[in-house]
Design a protein around this motif. Structure first.
Motif, mmCIF file in Angstrom:
data_model
loop_
_atom_site.group_PDB
_atom_site.id
_atom_site.type_symbol
_atom_site.label_atom_id
_atom_site.label_comp_id
_atom_site.label_asym_id
_atom_site.label_seq_id
_atom_site.Cartn_x
_atom_site.Cartn_y
_atom_site.Cartn_z
ATOM 1 N N GLY A 46 -10.802 6.656 -4.272
ATOM 2 C CA GLY A 46 -11.540 8.032 -3.436
ATOM 3 C C GLY A 46 -10.829 8.201 -2.276
ATOM 4 N N ASP A 47 -12.389 8.673 -1.218
ATOM 5 C CA ASP A 47 -11.956 8.038 0.089
ATOM 6 C C ASP A 47 -12.273 6.746 0.510
ATOM 7 O OD1 ASP A 47 -14.602 8.512 -0.489
ATOM 8 O OD2 ASP A 47 -15.195 9.922 1.017
ATOM 9 N N SER A 48 -12.758 5.943 -0.100
ATOM 10 C CA SER A 48 -13.097 4.294 0.344
ATOM 11 C C SER A 48 -12.127 3.714 1.446
ATOM 12 C CB SER A 48 -12.970 3.831 -0.630
ATOM 13 O OG SER A 48 -11.672 3.965 -1.264
ATOM 14 N N VAL A 49 -10.408 4.242 1.358
ATOM 15 C CA VAL A 49 -9.596 3.673 2.895
ATOM 16 C C VAL A 49 -8.864 5.166 3.338
ATOM 17 C CG1 VAL A 49 -9.008 1.313 1.227
ATOM 18 C CG2 VAL A 49 -7.552 4.127 0.481
ATOM 19 N N ARG A 55 4.887 0.098 19.325
ATOM 20 C CA ARG A 55 2.948 -0.630 20.259
ATOM 21 C C ARG A 55 2.751 -1.370 19.065
ATOM 22 N NH1 ARG A 55 0.521 4.989 22.328
ATOM 23 N NH2 ARG A 55 0.914 5.158 19.388
ATOM 24 N N PRO A 56 1.591 -2.721 19.595
ATOM 25 C CA PRO A 56 0.805 -3.340 18.632
ATOM 26 C C PRO A 56 0.125 -2.746 17.644
ATOM 27 C CG PRO A 56 0.851 -4.359 21.257
ATOM 28 C CD PRO A 56 1.779 -2.817 20.993
ATOM 29 N N VAL A 57 -0.410 -2.344 16.404
ATOM 30 C CA VAL A 57 -0.658 -2.352 15.674
ATOM 31 C C VAL A 57 -1.978 -2.704 15.630
ATOM 32 C CG1 VAL A 57 -0.833 -1.051 13.122
ATOM 33 C CG2 VAL A 57 1.139 -1.377 14.960
ATOM 34 N N LYS A 58 -3.270 -2.005 15.683
ATOM 35 C CA LYS A 58 -4.563 -2.234 15.764
ATOM 36 C C LYS A 58 -4.687 -2.248 14.040
ATOM 37 C CE LYS A 58 -6.165 -0.366 19.744
ATOM 38 N NZ LYS A 58 -6.971 0.388 20.827
ATOM 39 N N LEU A 59 -4.546 -3.771 13.833
ATOM 40 C CA LEU A 59 -5.076 -3.847 12.029
ATOM 41 C C LEU A 59 -6.936 -3.380 11.804
ATOM 42 C CD1 LEU A 59 -3.543 -6.710 11.818
ATOM 43 C CD2 LEU A 59 -2.655 -4.728 11.329
ATOM 44 N N GLN A 60 -7.641 -2.313 12.425
ATOM 45 C CA GLN A 60 -8.440 -2.132 12.151
ATOM 46 C C GLN A 60 -9.217 -0.657 10.481
ATOM 47 O OE1 GLN A 60 -9.618 -0.101 15.781
ATOM 48 N NE2 GLN A 60 -9.718 -1.851 16.255
ATOM 49 N N ALA A 61 -7.594 0.043 10.581
ATOM 50 C CA ALA A 61 -7.673 1.084 9.471
ATOM 51 C C ALA A 61 -7.438 0.261 8.120
ATOM 52 C CB ALA A 61 -6.442 1.835 9.581
ATOM 53 N N SER A 62 -8.005 0.355 7.096
ATOM 54 C CA SER A 62 -8.131 0.144 5.546
ATOM 55 C C SER A 62 -6.728 0.793 4.917
ATOM 56 C CB SER A 62 -9.367 0.735 5.593
ATOM 57 O OG SER A 62 -9.859 1.916 4.980
ATOM 58 N N VAL A 63 -6.225 0.147 3.878
ATOM 59 C CA VAL A 63 -4.650 0.053 3.434
ATOM 60 C C VAL A 63 -5.183 0.228 2.259
ATOM 61 C CG1 VAL A 63 -2.494 -0.302 3.431
ATOM 62 C CG2 VAL A 63 -3.485 -0.023 5.710
ATOM 63 N N ALA A 64 -4.552 0.895 0.848
ATOM 64 C CA ALA A 64 -5.202 0.250 -0.767
ATOM 65 C C ALA A 64 -3.271 0.025 -0.599
ATOM 66 C CB ALA A 64 -5.705 1.157 -1.571
ATOM 67 N N VAL A 82 -15.021 1.959 -14.036
ATOM 68 C CA VAL A 82 -13.579 1.689 -13.448
ATOM 69 C C VAL A 82 -13.299 2.265 -11.604
ATOM 70 C CG1 VAL A 82 -10.833 2.744 -12.582
ATOM 71 C CG2 VAL A 82 -12.016 2.519 -14.998
ATOM 72 N N GLN A 83 -13.579 3.119 -11.179
ATOM 73 C CA GLN A 83 -14.620 3.753 -9.090
ATOM 74 C C GLN A 83 -14.084 2.025 -9.232
ATOM 75 O OE1 GLN A 83 -15.843 7.638 -10.512
ATOM 76 N NE2 GLN A 83 -13.723 8.590 -9.327
ATOM 77 N N ASP A 84 -16.056 1.930 -9.632
ATOM 78 C CA ASP A 84 -16.648 0.902 -9.080
ATOM 79 C C ASP A 84 -16.033 -0.318 -8.866
ATOM 80 O OD1 ASP A 84 -19.878 -0.188 -8.027
ATOM 81 O OD2 ASP A 84 -18.836 -2.009 -9.694
ATOM 82 N N LEU A 85 -15.815 -0.433 -10.220
ATOM 83 C CA LEU A 85 -14.560 -1.979 -10.219
ATOM 84 C C LEU A 85 -13.278 -2.058 -8.862
ATOM 85 C CD1 LEU A 85 -12.714 -3.787 -13.141
ATOM 86 C CD2 LEU A 85 -11.520 -2.868 -11.599
ATOM 87 N N VAL A 86 -12.689 -0.659 -9.126
ATOM 88 C CA VAL A 86 -11.574 -0.948 -7.811
ATOM 89 C C VAL A 86 -12.288 -1.118 -6.243
ATOM 90 C CG1 VAL A 86 -9.562 0.541 -6.466
ATOM 91 C CG2 VAL A 86 -10.142 0.498 -9.626
ATOM 92 N N ARG A 87 -13.254 -0.323 -5.956
ATOM 93 C CA ARG A 87 -14.025 0.029 -4.660
ATOM 94 C C ARG A 87 -14.784 -1.420 -4.722
ATOM 95 N NH1 ARG A 87 -16.280 6.206 -4.660
ATOM 96 N NH2 ARG A 87 -13.412 7.069 -5.190
ATOM 97 N N ARG A 88 -14.671 -2.151 -5.428
ATOM 98 C CA ARG A 88 -15.791 -3.571 -5.534
ATOM 99 C C ARG A 88 -15.145 -4.232 -4.986
ATOM 100 N NH1 ARG A 88 -18.630 -5.607 -8.524
ATOM 101 N NH2 ARG A 88 -18.339 -4.183 -10.306
ATOM 102 N N HIS A 89 -14.097 -4.646 -5.512
ATOM 103 C CA HIS A 89 -13.112 -5.901 -6.269
ATOM 104 C C HIS A 89 -11.650 -5.435 -5.188
ATOM 105 C CE1 HIS A 89 -15.162 -6.760 -9.338
ATOM 106 N NE2 HIS A 89 -14.889 -7.375 -9.161
ATOM 107 N N THR A 90 -11.325 -6.681 -4.565
ATOM 108 C CA THR A 90 -9.876 -6.558 -3.568
ATOM 109 C C THR A 90 -8.302 -6.452 -4.100
ATOM 110 O OG1 THR A 90 -10.428 -8.319 -1.641
ATOM 111 C CG2 THR A 90 -8.486 -7.896 -1.633
ATOM 112 N N TYR A 91 -8.825 -7.112 -5.251
ATOM 113 C CA TYR A 91 -7.315 -7.206 -6.131
ATOM 114 C C TYR A 91 -8.499 -6.189 -7.824
ATOM 115 C CZ TYR A 91 -4.743 -10.177 -2.995
ATOM 116 O OH TYR A 91 -5.002 -10.876 -2.418
#
Length: 548
Positions: free
Chosen positions: A200-203, A75-84, A169-178
């Motif tokens: 954490g639980d950000s994704v 089935r087509p995947v809804k790309l709404q989920a967040s992935v890291a 480190v936690q703030d940097l990872v959660r704020r930036h795409t890369y």
């Protein structure tokens, strides 16, 4: 029925089933019952061989059924989920790292968060940060060089400074795409922990990848499809193939072994929802589950020693321990580097064998939460090396020369049968060389497994980083002992044996000619199909996503 009673009954039931499976195999082996045999036992087919044959047949059938299911359009995947995507790096070869990060840029998943953690923060590690900026750019990237890590302070770092660094480190990872973190050396598990803890639980989902891996653009979507379609699945792995398969004979044989391991063995496990190892180069987990056991996973101990390898297998076991299913999909693919030198390969296999036997014991605690196939296969594969060692030693010291030759012929025959099935399943004639891997298993991997058990608590050596290869001769010790045992047994048997009978002489000459013809034919095919490609400095691989 009360939950505790139901659990107790399942534990008793699976324990009894495991004992019955092991008892049946042991009884077949000890009694040596034979269905068919010649008058003087020159040829025979017994119950033990029948059990192993039925196991291979069942495994192949279930793998075929799982592949047929994979080929159905999902089935087509809804790309709404967040992935890291978490990348673990340690002294990586610059060329491999560029290929890895380049493949990440081509992933067909919008909004993918990328976290690369480097195991080392010295001047010698800074080149990986430069490559990260070079390939992924610096506009959306956040980088940090940390002289400590989550569990160890850097030189002169106070506890308060360490806490500030953790929050940064936690703030940097959660704020930036890369994001790219260089931290104090602590091993791969420490690197993975930093990425998981910072997210954490950000994704919703976490994908893992090694820094020597080239990813297929569709790999993330295909693994996400499995997790989205079935909430009972906690983790999924993809098809890991070899990036440098034509660099040497050892990397080529590893490539055919990898294909069988993933597309037959793990495909069969996936049919029952109990894949026992989601490989580090390509896997995805539900982040809610991962965060649930993160501290227990990091702090794993065995016989009083902290575990420093087998990180991916233990992650998989933690998912299974919660009662969730684990799956494999051949629609998600990647290429990864493998050792090209025998010694480095041997050390890698010894390290993997240590984690296999250690995790086998942990895995056994959760047999009752999954299909009986997991119990059955764990018993068969876990005890098979011991039966094989006993068989070989017995033949070389208590048999006759013909028995030894017949055993070698049988090993290669089983290898040819498995290789032929792999050829048909994959549609590639190269898989016929899987039968050559049988000799590598018998001569090297089998003693390495025994050595792994004897040194299971030792973690001071293994494969090294790819930028600086360290030669370690420790792996040769069990192989040398094993060769000495076999040669001693062969000499002992030849000296004590009476003169050959006419019938035995005919069998011996025929078997020797057949064995020689097999090797001549396989070596000729290897020289014609593979060796000429190994001589090329760069080989263009069939997978379209590999820009090498």
């Amino acid at each position: 029925m009360p939950v505790r009673l139901s659990t107790a009954l399942r534990v008793c039931g699976t324990s009894l089933f495991a004992a019955l499976v092991l008892g049946a195999i042991l009884a077949a082996y000890v009694t040596g019952y034979q269905f068919i045999r010649t008058e003087k036992h020159h040829l025979s087919f017994g119950l033990y061989g029948a059990i192993l044959g039925l196991h291979l047949l069942a495994q192949s059938c279930f793998a075929f059924l799982e592949h047929r299911h994979m080929r159905l359009e999902g089935r087509p995947v809804k790309l709404q989920a967040s992935v890291a995507l978490c990348v673990a790096a340690y002294q990586e070869d610059p060329g491999y790292l560029r290929k890895c990060l380049g493949s990440i840029r081509r992933l067909s998943f919008p909004g993918l968060k990328v976290v690369m953690v480097v195991d080392g923060s010295g001047e010698d590690d800074r080149y990986m940060l430069d490559i990260f900026h070079e390939v992924l750019g610096s506009d959306q990237a956040g980088c940090y060089v940390w002289q400590g890590n989550f569990h160890a302070r850097g030189p002169g770092e106070t506890e308060r400074a360490q806490q500030r660094a953790m929050r940064h480190v936690q703030d940097l990872v959660r704020r930036h795409t890369y994001s790219c973190i260089l931290q104090k050396w602590g091993g791969k598990r420490e690197v993975m922990y930093t990425a998981f803890r910072a997210l954490g639980d950000s994704v919703d989902y976490v994908q893992v990848c090694d820094s020597d891996t080239v990813l297929d653009p569709a790999c993330t979507v295909e693994m996400l499809r499995i997790l989205e379609e079935d909430p009972r699945v906690g983790g999924v792995g993809g098809d890991v193939q070899i990036l440098n398969k034509y660099d040497s004979w050892i990397s080529f044989l590893s490539s055919v072994r990898y294909w069988v391991a993933f597309n037959v063995e793990r495909a069969c496990q996936s049919y029952f929802g109990c894949v026992q190892c989601i490989s580090g180069p390509l896997g995805m987990y539900r982040n809610a589950l991962l965060q649930q056991f993160l501290e227990a996973w990091y702090n794993q101990t065995f016989l009083g020693s902290k575990c420093s390898f087998g990180d991916d297998r233990h992650l998989t076991n933690r998912i299974l321990s919660l009662g969730y299913r684990t799956k494999y999909t051949a629609r998600s693919k990647c290429l990864t580097e493998t050792p090209t030198r025998y010694l480095r390969w041997l050390n890698q296999q010894t390290r993997w064998s240590k984690s296999y036997f250690r995790e086998w014991l942990y895995n056994a605690l959760w047999f009752h939460k999954h299909h009986l196939w997991m119990t059955y296969e764990s018993v068969v594969t876990g005890f098979f090396p011991f039966f094989l060692v006993a068989t070989v030693v017995q033949l070389f010291y208590r048999g006759r020369v013909w028995n030894i030759l017949l055993f070698l012929l049988t090993v290669q025959l089983v290898g040819i049968v498995k290789a032929t099935y792999a050829c048909l399943l994959r549609g590639s004639a190269e898989m016929i060389f899987m039968s050559l891997y049988a000799l590598l298993y018998m001569s090297s991997l089998l003693p390495a497994k025994m050595f792994a058990i004897a040194t299971i608590t030792k973690s001071g050596w293994g494969t090294s980083g790819r930028r600086t290869l360290v030669v370690n001769f420790m792996g040769l010790l069990p192989v040398s002992v094993w060769v000495a045992v076999l040669l001693g047994g062969l000499a002992y048997t030849a000296c004590r044996q009476d003169l050959f009978s006419d019938t035995e002489l005919v069998f011996l000459i025929s078997g020797a000619v057949l064995y020689a013809c097999y090797w001549v034919a396989l070596l000729a095919l290897y020289l014609a199909l593979v060796a000429r490609r190994c001589s090329k400095p760069q080989e263009q691989y069939s997978l379209a996503f590999a820009e090498v």
